[in-house]
Design an enzyme around this catalytic site. Sequence first.
Site, short mmCIF file in Angstrom:
data_model
loop_
_atom_site.label_atom_id
_atom_site.label_comp_id
_atom_site.label_asym_id
_atom_site.label_seq_id
_atom_site.Cartn_x
_atom_site.Cartn_y
_atom_site.Cartn_z
N GLU A 89 17.49 8.26 -21.95
CA GLU A 89 16.36 9.17 -21.90
C GLU A 89 15.11 8.66 -21.95
O GLU A 89 15.00 7.60 -22.41
CB GLU A 89 16.54 10.11 -23.11
CG GLU A 89 17.73 11.08 -23.04
CD GLU A 89 17.83 12.05 -24.38
OE1 GLU A 89 18.28 13.38 -24.08
OE2 GLU A 89 17.52 11.84 -25.30
N CYS A 116 18.86 7.82 -37.89
CA CYS A 116 18.43 7.68 -36.61
C CYS A 116 19.45 8.46 -35.40
O CYS A 116 20.43 8.00 -35.69
CB CYS A 116 17.72 6.64 -36.02
SG CYS A 116 17.35 6.39 -34.27
N SER A 188 8.18 -1.39 -30.25
CA SER A 188 8.45 -1.21 -31.72
C SER A 188 9.99 -1.81 -31.93
O SER A 188 11.01 -1.84 -31.25
CB SER A 188 8.72 0.47 -31.74
OG SER A 188 8.98 0.91 -32.80
N SER A 211 9.07 -0.80 -37.67
CA SER A 211 9.51 0.48 -38.22
C SER A 211 9.87 -0.18 -39.76
O SER A 211 10.83 -0.81 -39.82
CB SER A 211 10.71 0.89 -37.49
OG SER A 211 10.45 1.37 -36.14
N CYS A 328 10.73 11.26 -31.72
CA CYS A 328 11.27 9.98 -32.43
C CYS A 328 12.53 10.18 -33.19
O CYS A 328 12.85 11.21 -34.11
CB CYS A 328 10.43 9.52 -33.45
SG CYS A 328 8.69 9.05 -32.79
N1 SAH Z 1 14.71 0.16 -32.47
C1 SAH Z 1 13.21 0.15 -32.32
C2 SAH Z 1 12.60 1.35 -31.36
C3 SAH Z 1 12.89 2.71 -31.63
S1 SAH Z 1 11.38 3.34 -32.16
C4 SAH Z 1 12.67 0.39 -33.63
O1 SAH Z 1 13.55 0.84 -34.72
O2 SAH Z 1 11.48 0.43 -33.97
C5 SAH Z 1 11.79 4.90 -32.62
C6 SAH Z 1 11.10 5.29 -34.02
O3 SAH Z 1 11.40 6.48 -34.62
C7 SAH Z 1 11.38 4.30 -34.96
O4 SAH Z 1 10.30 4.00 -35.74
C8 SAH Z 1 12.33 5.07 -35.60
O5 SAH Z 1 12.66 4.50 -36.98
C9 SAH Z 1 11.96 6.30 -35.69
N2 SAH Z 1 12.89 7.53 -35.96
C10 SAH Z 1 14.27 7.18 -35.96
N3 SAH Z 1 14.89 8.60 -36.16
C11 SAH Z 1 13.77 9.40 -36.80
C12 SAH Z 1 13.67 10.61 -36.88
N4 SAH Z 1 14.85 11.32 -37.28
N5 SAH Z 1 12.44 11.08 -37.18
C13 SAH Z 1 11.35 10.65 -37.08
N6 SAH Z 1 11.49 9.37 -36.61
C14 SAH Z 1 12.53 8.81 -36.32
#
Ligand code: SAH
Length: 335
Positions: A89, A116, A188, A211, A328
């Site tokens: 996506e 996530c 990220s 993150s 996210c």
């Molecule tokens: N793997 C990388 C890129 C993904 S970024 C990373 O971890 O940074 C996606 C972002 O959304 C990350 O900061 C992740 O931790 C966050 N995220 C994951 N699940 C989420 C959720 N349910 N609600 C809000 N943010 C979330």
Amino acid sequence: MQSIYNLTRNKLQEYILSINEKKYRSEQIFDWLYKKRVRSFNDMSNLNINIIDNLNKDYAIDDIKIVKKEIANDVIKYLFELEDKNKIEAVIMFHNYGNSLCISTQVGCNMGCVFCESGKRKKDRNLTTSEMVLQILKVEQDSNIRISHVVLMGIGEPFDNFDNVMDFINIINDQKGIEIGIRHITISTCGIVPKIKDLINENIQVNLAISLHAPNNKLRNELMPINKIYDIDLLIKTVKEYVDETNRKVTFEYILIDNLNDSIENALELSKLIKGINCYVNLIPYNETSDDKYKRSKNIDKFMNILKQNKINVRLRREFGSNISAACGQLRSTN
Ligand code: SAH
């Protein structure tokens, strides 16, 4: 056959030299691919027959298919099917400063962060450079919207696919390519420390977001398995090195989850942990997923105020697209 969209201009140049043609031809090819956006080597009318024949023999102009498009007022979410039928996506977000595309870097993800959605499916494979480039090309073509910003925050861990991601950034940033300003591109990561060091050595002015989501090892170990390999002290030390070496500000992302990482103590601990680092904290209200174990924090304002009192630059991430699961942590490799 290898996709032409996998090649940075330097790599294309090497190929062009290898077929005994002049270097500037690679600029012409880039112009056709990324400015004029043609979809056949035969349409590249200023190239000679030798180049066109060789390109047809050695490279494909491949494609990814849009299988679903969902529109909400502030986002458009695309579901793509790749050539091997895997799905990924990408999401366009409309900001006052431009249009940003959140792209995926892998099919599934191995990082296993408990909150996530994207990680519910183990990584099948890395995306090729071409499959990342094509997310931008397809979205621009379909929507007629010019993408000005790119965030590597879709499905996958970009630093688990480092080389393809670096070539992708090179191509989209190239003036002869898609020409997206390097400071308009954000990577990220969940914190793969050696790759943060590699990024320092790349010497590019891309934005880096970490993150973080927890202010200590005990909590972070529970939420993010990567912390058991690269713990929070090593991560913060490396981020400091990154800031010192690159003179770039970093962003720490922190999801606020009810009763888990959103207490006053957590806010104080976070303030202490990152004090003195040239950074922003991006607080992210938790987006609910198919797993109803985690809930959105009710403590967002308090948490934010504590950071402010401790002179931390903090902002609340504007929310996009949660009504169509485009936010996210809600992106998936299935439909
Ligand atoms: N793997 C990388 C890129 C993904 S970024 C990373 O971890 O940074 C996606 C972002 O959304 C990350 O900061 C992740 O931790 C966050 N995220 C994951 N699940 C989420 C959720 N349910 N609600 C809000 N943010 C979330």
